[in-house]
Design an enzyme around this catalytic site. Structure first.
Site, short mmCIF file in Angstrom:
data_model
loop_
_atom_site.label_atom_id
_atom_site.label_comp_id
_atom_site.label_asym_id
_atom_site.label_seq_id
_atom_site.Cartn_x
_atom_site.Cartn_y
_atom_site.Cartn_z
N TYR A 124 0.82 -1.22 0.00
CA TYR A 124 0.00 0.00 0.00
C TYR A 124 0.85 1.27 0.00
CZ TYR A 124 -4.45 -2.49 0.73
OH TYR A 124 -5.57 -3.28 0.58
N THR B 109 -14.76 1.06 -4.78
CA THR B 109 -14.02 0.91 -3.51
C THR B 109 -14.96 0.92 -2.30
OG1 THR B 109 -12.11 2.01 -4.51
CG2 THR B 109 -12.17 1.90 -2.10
N HIS C 98 -8.98 -6.93 -2.82
CA HIS C 98 -8.05 -6.03 -3.51
C HIS C 98 -7.80 -6.59 -4.90
CE1 HIS C 98 -4.41 -3.75 -4.52
NE2 HIS C 98 -3.95 -4.91 -4.97
P1 DAT Z 1 -9.11 0.05 -4.28
O1 DAT Z 1 -8.98 -1.01 -3.22
O2 DAT Z 1 -10.50 0.11 -4.84
O3 DAT Z 1 -8.03 -0.02 -5.33
P2 DAT Z 1 -7.65 2.30 -3.17
O4 DAT Z 1 -6.42 1.72 -3.80
O5 DAT Z 1 -7.95 3.73 -3.44
O6 DAT Z 1 -8.95 1.45 -3.51
O7 DAT Z 1 -7.54 2.16 -1.59
C1 DAT Z 1 -6.98 0.99 -1.01
C2 DAT Z 1 -7.83 0.58 0.18
O8 DAT Z 1 -7.76 1.59 1.18
C3 DAT Z 1 -9.30 0.44 -0.13
O9 DAT Z 1 -9.61 -0.82 -0.65
C4 DAT Z 1 -9.94 0.71 1.20
C5 DAT Z 1 -9.03 1.74 1.82
N1 DAT Z 1 -9.50 3.10 1.57
C6 DAT Z 1 -9.43 3.80 0.41
N2 DAT Z 1 -9.96 5.01 0.52
C7 DAT Z 1 -10.40 5.09 1.81
C8 DAT Z 1 -11.05 6.09 2.59
N3 DAT Z 1 -11.36 7.27 2.06
N4 DAT Z 1 -11.34 5.81 3.88
C9 DAT Z 1 -11.02 4.63 4.42
N5 DAT Z 1 -10.41 3.64 3.75
C10 DAT Z 1 -10.10 3.87 2.47
MG MG Z 2 -5.95 0.26 -5.15
#
Ligand code: DAT
Ligand code: MG
Length: 141
Positions: free
Chosen positions: A51, A93, A121
């Protein structure tokens, strides 16, 4: 062109709720192939690298904590346009906004916690997929 690969994780909420089989079923029903699957306790090191793009965001540390709250099922999934295709299967998401028919839309919900427990994921680009597969499956050819 060569078949594409993506890294899928069933997050601890999905494993805990007994949804690993249902999620793998949807992946296979779509016609994608499971190339490698393992159930493991993710380490803080792997999660920080996985991450890395989110480091510094307010949800980053709670997200890493959540990802260590139980076993994770990691899978390498293969198929034509599978990177885009799996994200389409997964849905948006936020499970509240994810469309019905998607994994997050059908099976996920907003638990009112700081971290969205959104079940899965999926890598978001070929570069991410290569990096993430190397991280979770260091021995895979
Ligand atoms: P995705 O998993 O759809 O690729 P991402 O890469 O933007 O989404 O974010 C990774 C993870 O982090 C996501 O599955 C859940 C968490 N997350 C993302 N945005 C968030 C937010 N605004 N508040 C809390 N958790 C969040
Ligand atoms: Mg992501």
């Amino acid at each position: 062109e060569p078949t594409e690969r993506t890294l899928v994780l069933v997050k601890p909420d999905g494993v805990r709720r007994g949804l690993s089989g249902e999620i793998l079923r949807r992946i296979e029903a779509k016609g994608y192939v499971l190339r490698a699957v393992q159930l493991l306790d993710a380490t803080t090191d792997v999660l920080h690298r996985h991450y890395a793009e989110h480091e510094g965001k307010p949800f980053f540390e709670p997200l890493v904590e959540f990802m260590m709250s139980g076993p994770v099922l990691a899978a390498v999934v293969e198929g034509e346009d599978v990177i885009k295709g799996f994200r389409s299967l997964a849905g948006a998401t936020n499970p509240t906004e994810a469309a019905p028919g998607t994994i997050r839309g059908d099976l996920g919900r907003d638990w009112g916690l700081k971290v969205q427990q959104n079940l899965v994921h999926g890598s978001d680009s070929p570069e991410s997929a290569a990096r993430e597969i190397g991280l979770w499956f260091p021995g895979l050819a």
